[in-house]
Write a protein that holds these residues in place. Structure first.
Motif: not given
Ligand code: UD1
Ligand code: MG
Length: 419
Positions: A256-262, A322-328, A331-339, A405-409
């Protein structure tokens, strides 16, 4: 789901089940289904405050767009109340069908012998779909291209909800259930008519001599893998009260934060519309999930089942696609990727993989100790020491928020330089 009993049901067996379920509900071991509103309010406020601030004060969002977002928000609040209202009722019905699980992280304590109703993600999923379908009444009046993709997205989410429930009922073997999301992704893959191009990172422009690359069908393959990854990665980052729903809510809030920023930073109509589209699909997800979390937070009165983990993973994946931000999104899924990466040796059977890869519980102290199983849950316990289930869940969710937060940074550092 370990304790789900499957039976072929004759009429006498049916009445036996009905009798048994009556005993379940009236006996001492029957669950107490109570919502934990205080905790939900705290989690909801922490997760949603930044978004609400940006929507109402920080960014100058056009009135028409803000109105659509507000209507959707009101409907999402409705989804929250509907979910909290329906779950206690649905819990009785699933118990009647002997769909329950034992809380493994309380094994050895009285709470560990309570039959906890399973698959209550079904309520979240149904309420979510109803809200998302009805919302079309208030939007998309002129732009029918969006309608096709919107409904295809809902088709995939609905299909995934169904297959997740099938898995909960039939207890499908691991290797087979890994592929369920690939079937559910079909409606979206078939209807997708959006672009299949990716922007080449700026540092690579001079080497490749192009700025945009059309991936064609490979882009659809990528969408396919994204859907399979998002669903399964949420499902294997689980097993602690509140973790499955909690991670969904934290990731959704970051989206949501990412979308409203965009929306706030862009002047292109198409681009804004793509991000508004994500908001319309994510707000009801948060509403209906918070309703479920009220019962699933420690100590859980209900379990969410693979019905929820698959449904939520698919909802997040389609929103990212569909929002075309799959890379972002990744990054939000970082814990899931690490897991997932850490789990690979067990997932691919290089190391023995038990049915549940959960910590061990000490009934004397009420604390969890990390087992040798290779996942983040156990790693956190080994790294930060023994702790209670509730505080382990808070730590894991805090880590999820940190990853966002890391992703936004990272995005702000790379902006302008990378793309
Ligand atoms: C995945 C994980 C498994 C983990 C399980 C927990 C892999 C390969 N699989 O399996 O290690 O144990 O999720 O969801 O990583 N449960 C609890 N407390 C909770 C939530 C669930 O004790 O807070 C138990 C209950 O007995 C419940 C069962 O887990 O019935 C549900 O497990 P299920 O979702 O069927 O497991 P998988 O998704 O196959
Ligand atoms: Mg599961």
């Amino acid at each position: 789901m370990g304790d789900l009993r499957r039976r072929s049901i004759s009429s006498t067996a049916k009445s036996a089940i009905a009798e048994a379920s009556q005993r379940n509900l009236s006996s001492d071991e029957g669950p107490r289904i109570e919502p934990k509103y205080k905790q939900i309010l705290a989690i909801g406020l922490i997760c949603l405050c930044p978004y609400l601030y940006m929507l109402f004060y920080h960014y100058d969002v056009e009135d028409e767009l803000r109105e659509s977002i507000l209507i959707n928000m009101v409907m999402s609040i409705g989804a929250f109340f509907a979910t909290t209202f329906i779950i206690p009722v649905a819990s009785k019905y699933v118990l009647r069908r002997n769909m329950f699980g034992y809380d493994i992280n309380k094994k050895g304590s009285p709470q560990g012998s309570i039959k906890v109703p399973e698959s209550l993600g079904l309520v979240t999923g149904i309420v979510y779909l109803v809200v998302a379908i009805l919302f079309q009444l208030f939007n998309f009046t002129s732009d029918s291209i969006w309608l096709v993709e919107y409904n295809a997205a809902l088709g995939s989410i609905c299909f995934m909800l169904f297959l997740g429930f099938v898995d909960d009922v039939l207890d499908i073997p691991w290797r087979v259930k890994l592929f369920l999301p690939s079937i559910a992704a079909l409606p979206l893959l078939m209807a997708y008519a959006g672009h299949t191009t990716i922007l080449i990172p700026k540092p690579l422009h001079s080497y490749l001599g192009i700025t945009v690359l059309d991936l064609g069908w490979i882009y659809k393959l990528y969408m396919f893998f994204l859907a399979v990854f998002c669903t399964n990665s949420i499902n294997i980052h689980a097993g602690i009260n509140g973790l499955e729903v909690g991670q969904t809510i934290v990731i959704s809030s970051a989206i949501l934060i990412h979308n409203i920023m965009q929306i706030g930073l862009s002047s292109k109509d198409d681009y804004k519309q793509a991000h508004a589209f994500s908001i319309y699909l994510i707000q009801p997800l948060i509403g209906a999930s918070l309703g479920l979390l009220a019962y699933n937070w420690y100590p859980s009165s209900v379990f969410v089942g693979d019905t929820f983990t698959y449904f939520a993973g698919m909802a997040l994946a389609v929103v990212g696609i569909l929002g075309h931000f799959s890379e972002t999104l990744l990054l939000f899924f970082l814990p899931q990727v690490l897991n997932f990466l850490y789990s690979c040796p067990q997932l691919f059977k290089l190391v023995p993989c038990p049915r549940h890869r959960l910590p061990s519980y000490d009934p004397q102290t009420g604390l969890l100790t990390g087992s040798k199983d290779m996942n983040l849950v156990n790693l956190f316990l080994r790294l930060f020491g023994r702790c209670s289930e509730a505080s382990l869940c808070v730590k894991l969710l805090a880590f999820q928020a940190l990853a966002c937060a890391f992703c936004f940074g990272l995005r702000s550092v790379m902006a302008g330089w990378y793309k």
